[in-house]
Motif scaffolding. Structure first.
Motif, PDB file in Angstrom:
ATOM      1  N   MET A   1       0.844  -1.201   0.000  1.00  0.00           N
ATOM      2  CA  MET A   1       0.000   0.000   0.000  1.00  0.00           C
ATOM      3  C   MET A   1       0.878   1.249   0.000  1.00  0.00           C
ATOM      4  O   MET A   1       1.788   1.379   0.814  1.00  0.00           O
ATOM      5  N   ASP A   2       0.628   2.147  -0.939  1.00  0.00           N
ATOM      6  CA  ASP A   2       1.391   3.378  -1.005  1.00  0.00           C
ATOM      7  C   ASP A   2       0.999   4.319   0.133  1.00  0.00           C
ATOM      8  O   ASP A   2      -0.176   4.427   0.492  1.00  0.00           O
ATOM      9  N   VAL A   3       1.996   4.984   0.676  1.00  0.00           N
ATOM     10  CA  VAL A   3       1.774   5.962   1.738  1.00  0.00           C
ATOM     11  C   VAL A   3       2.374   7.286   1.300  1.00  0.00           C
ATOM     12  O   VAL A   3       3.513   7.340   0.808  1.00  0.00           O
ATOM     13  N   SER A   4       1.617   8.347   1.446  1.00  0.00           N
ATOM     14  CA  SER A   4       2.116   9.674   1.071  1.00  0.00           C
ATOM     15  C   SER A   4       2.268  10.541   2.324  1.00  0.00           C
ATOM     16  O   SER A   4       1.716  10.239   3.387  1.00  0.00           O
ATOM     17  N   ASP A   7      -0.912  11.668   4.162  1.00  0.00           N
ATOM     18  CA  ASP A   7      -1.856  10.710   4.749  1.00  0.00           C
ATOM     19  C   ASP A   7      -1.982  10.909   6.249  1.00  0.00           C
ATOM     20  O   ASP A   7      -1.005  11.221   6.936  1.00  0.00           O
TER      21      ASP A   7
END
Length: 352
Positions: A1-4, A7
């Motif tokens: 899962m991508d995290v920015s 977030d």
């Protein structure tokens, strides 16, 4: 899962000094900004040994210097968050060669007043931060006398971030006594009137702040953000040099006979009396004046209301002096963060 970076990462709950705590919503980015500026502002290096005294659930426990120290490759030492003992504190500083720590004013006073302070090697300390309420002038003088090689820096901040929004460098401790300092490197701070205009020096208004470290808002509640500016709800004034002097929460202001009284100012003066450990002032209804000040005073030695009033008259205008005093040996009710829970103080005074 991508995290920015944007977030949601953390719900940092407020102290709840006036009621129910609120969850300040923070992202990875706001937490990083809050940590990174401290490295610059407080000179954190890889040699730092930071002792965490406040509970980690409090914003200052986790976010004041602890993360900044870890980012720089320093060492963080955890101490028990309840049952503070000055002797244990001295021993930990000496054994771990602690270089920095945050102590709220009431704890700092206990440390400096302890007869065993001279029995331990505290020479590793370079920095003590203190905040949550003003540091009494007598405490500043004691710190300079007992720990001459350690800087005492006063800070002001919020769970909404930055947690060290304002800071008063040790070099200004005397000249700007009573001030919370100027904005940190990651924030713009203003004091404004009810129309959002900057107040003139000496005129009380509300502190507002804009920073990349500031929260998104409160979880499940309306956010006090206007155009990117956080409305703190704290009252203050600035001087000609831009130093901010906090007067207290807007909800705590007392209007007596049409005149404004800011409890923080009164509490600061009361706390400087040698027989006093700490004090809290609240407004109570009065038929003649609308409101009057009522003070709950924690004493270390015997003290009468008449003695305290005589002391206060030398420092305060008569209308600012509380009309009622309740003396106790029981510590003030505080949150985990060390801030006074004013609504419980009011309950205590009403019951007493």
């Amino acid at each position: 899962m991508d995290v920015s970076a944007g977030d949601l990462f953390l719900l940092q709950y407020t102290s709840g000094t006036t009621g129910v705590p609120k969850g300040a919503m923070h992202t990875h980015s706001t937490v990083l900004w809050n940590s990174f500026h401290q490295i610059v502002d407080y000179g954190v290096t890889a040699d730092e040994v930071y002792l965490v005294v406040p509970a980690l659930c409090w914003a200052a426990g986790f976010h004041d210097l602890a993360l900044a120290t870890l980012w720089r490759g320093g060492r963080v030492v955890l101490s028990p968050s309840t049952g503070f003992d000055p002797e244990r504190f001295f021993a930990t500083v000496a054994a771990q060669r602690v270089t920095s720590v945050l102590l709220v004013p009431t704890v700092l006073k206990r440390v400096l007043a302890h007869p065993g302070i001279g029995d331990h090697d505290l020479g590793s300390l370079r920095l003590i931060c203190s905040g949550g309420e003003p540091v009494p002038l007598t405490t500043i003088a004691d710190a300079r006398r007992l720990l001459p090689d350690c800087a005492l820096v006063q800070v002001y901040g919020m769970s909404e971030f930055p947690t060290m929004m304002l800071y008063l460098d040790a070099a200004y401790a005397d000249a700007k006594a009573g001030s919370a300092g100027r904005a940190c490197s990651a924030a713009e701070v203003r004091v404004v009137d009810d129309k959002g205009r900057d107040t003139a020096p000496g005129v009380v208004g509300e502190i507002i702040c804009r920073s990349p470290a500031t929260m998104l808002g409160y979880y499940g509640k309306e956010a006090p953000l206007e155009g990117g500016w956080l409305r703190t709800g704290d009252l203050a004034h600035v001087d000609e040099g831009g130093f901010v002097y906090v007067s207290g929460r807007s909800k705590d202001m007392i209007i007596t006979g049409g005149l404004n009284v800011y409890p923080a100012e009164v509490e600061r003066v009361i706390a400087q009396h040698p027989a006093v450990l700490e004090a809290a002032v609240v407004g109570v209804p009065d038929d003649e004046w609308g409101e009057i000040g009522s003070a709950l005073v924690v004493v270390r030695d015997e003290l009468t209301a008449d003695e305290l009033v005589r002391y206060l008259k030398a420092e305060l205008a008569t209308f600012k002096i509380p009309r009622r005093f309740t003396f106790t040996r029981t510590p003030l009710p505080r949150t985990t963060s060390g801030k006074v829970r004013k609504f419980l103080v009011r309950d205590t005074l009403e019951q007493g």
